[in-house]
Structures are given as C-alpha cells and as structure tokens.
Motif scaffolding. Structure first.
Motif, PDB file in Angstrom:
ATOM      1  N   ASN A   5       7.756  -9.358   1.201  1.00 25.21           N
ATOM      2  CA  ASN A   5       6.859  -8.020   1.019  1.00 25.21           C
ATOM      3  C   ASN A   5       7.033  -7.586  -0.231  1.00 25.21           C
ATOM      4  N   THR A   6       5.607  -8.252  -1.166  1.00 29.57           N
ATOM      5  CA  THR A   6       5.456  -7.568  -1.690  1.00 29.57           C
ATOM      6  C   THR A   6       4.106  -6.662  -2.148  1.00 29.57           C
ATOM      7  N   GLN A  10       6.996  -0.100   1.618  1.00 27.33           N
ATOM      8  CA  GLN A  10       7.864   0.270   1.594  1.00 27.33           C
ATOM      9  C   GLN A  10       8.335  -0.595   3.299  1.00 27.33           C
ATOM     10  N   ASP A  11       9.415  -1.687   3.077  1.00 22.11           N
ATOM     11  CA  ASP A  11       9.965  -2.554   4.477  1.00 22.11           C
ATOM     12  C   ASP A  11       9.606  -1.286   5.690  1.00 22.11           C
ATOM     13  N   GLU A  12      10.565   0.158   5.253  1.00 16.77           N
ATOM     14  CA  GLU A  12      10.208   0.370   6.322  1.00 16.77           C
ATOM     15  C   GLU A  12       9.080   0.779   7.119  1.00 16.77           C
ATOM     16  N   VAL A  13       8.822   1.540   5.891  1.00 12.28           N
ATOM     17  CA  VAL A  13       7.296   2.100   7.065  1.00 12.28           C
ATOM     18  C   VAL A  13       6.286   0.971   7.376  1.00 12.28           C
ATOM     19  N   LEU A  14       6.270  -0.321   6.706  1.00 14.27           N
ATOM     20  CA  LEU A  14       5.162  -1.154   6.955  1.00 14.27           C
ATOM     21  C   LEU A  14       5.788  -1.658   8.981  1.00 14.27           C
ATOM     22  N   HIS A  16       7.160   0.089  11.150  1.00 14.61           N
ATOM     23  CA  HIS A  16       7.069   1.559  11.654  1.00 14.61           C
ATOM     24  C   HIS A  16       5.864   1.035  12.157  1.00 14.61           C
ATOM     25  N   ARG A  17       5.173   0.432  11.590  1.00 15.11           N
ATOM     26  CA  ARG A  17       3.504   0.508  11.241  1.00 15.11           C
ATOM     27  C   ARG A  17       3.390  -0.986  12.403  1.00 15.11           C
ATOM     28  N   LEU A  18       3.832  -1.384  12.104  1.00 15.48           N
ATOM     29  CA  LEU A  18       4.104  -3.169  13.142  1.00 15.48           C
ATOM     30  C   LEU A  18       4.706  -2.270  14.263  1.00 15.48           C
ATOM     31  N   GLY A  19       5.287  -0.983  14.871  1.00 11.63           N
ATOM     32  CA  GLY A  19       5.939  -1.019  16.004  1.00 11.63           C
ATOM     33  C   GLY A  19       5.115  -0.271  16.510  1.00 11.63           C
ATOM     34  N   ILE A  84      -3.441  -2.517   8.818  1.00 10.23           N
ATOM     35  CA  ILE A  84      -1.859  -2.932   9.237  1.00 10.23           C
ATOM     36  C   ILE A  84      -1.677  -2.356   7.674  1.00 10.23           C
ATOM     37  N   ALA A  85      -2.595  -3.341   6.815  1.00  7.96           N
ATOM     38  CA  ALA A  85      -1.882  -3.105   5.248  1.00  7.96           C
ATOM     39  C   ALA A  85      -2.696  -3.444   4.437  1.00  7.96           C
TER      40      ALA A  85
END
Length: 93
Positions: A5-6, A10-14, A16-19, A84-85
């Motif tokens: 993930n560049t 942040q990985d944690e936010v990503l 959460h969004r995926l979840g 998502i992003a």
C-alpha cells in the motif's frame, strides 16, 4: 492482509473501508470459521488520480475447501460503485 500500500491511506483505514463493503454471500453456505479471500491489485498508471471501486475486488476461492464449487453464485460485492481509494500516479494497492 495488506501486502502493498503506497497510497496516502493508512493500512488500518484501508482495512476498515474494505470491511465495510457489503458482500453478496449466503452465510449458511459457509462452514464454521471459514473465511473468504478477496484480492485488490491496482496500480495507478494514468497522469492524474485514479479511483479504486468495490468492483475492483476479486474473489479468490480456496481450492482446499472446494469454495469455487460450493459457493454459487460466487461471492461478490453487492454494490460495485463504492469508492475505496484514490491513487496518484505510481501508487499501488
């Protein structure tokens, strides 16, 4: 698992969004403690921003559990237009 993930997310936010992306899967068709795996492999190659949507999530069946044969229809997102992003050129998720 987020392997790469560049983006500025942040990985944690990503994660959460995926979840929060709703999936079309019958819970009764899953075995106890069975998991579903989805892959998101995206690189921004354009000169501007590129959006990643829920339609870019691809289900990866677990062949050890015969998921591709047992789960019909194949698990997928209910809505394919959930943002998502946003990626800038060269960024990868």
């Amino acid at each position: 698992l987020i392997a790469m993930n560049t983006s500025i997310i942040q990985d944690e936010v990503l994660a959460h969004r995926l979840g929060l992306v709703p999936l079309n899967v019958d819970p009764e068709s899953l075995q106890e403690n069975e998991k579903l795996t989805f892959r998101l492999d995206f690189k921004c190659k354009k000169n501007g921003e590129q959006n990643i949507y829920s339609r870019d999530l691809k289900w990866v069946p677990d062949d050890d559990l015969n998921q591709s044969e047992r789960l019909s229809p194949a698990p997928a997102t209910i809505h394919d237009d959930i943002l998502i992003a946003k990626l800038a050129p060269g960024q990868v998720i």
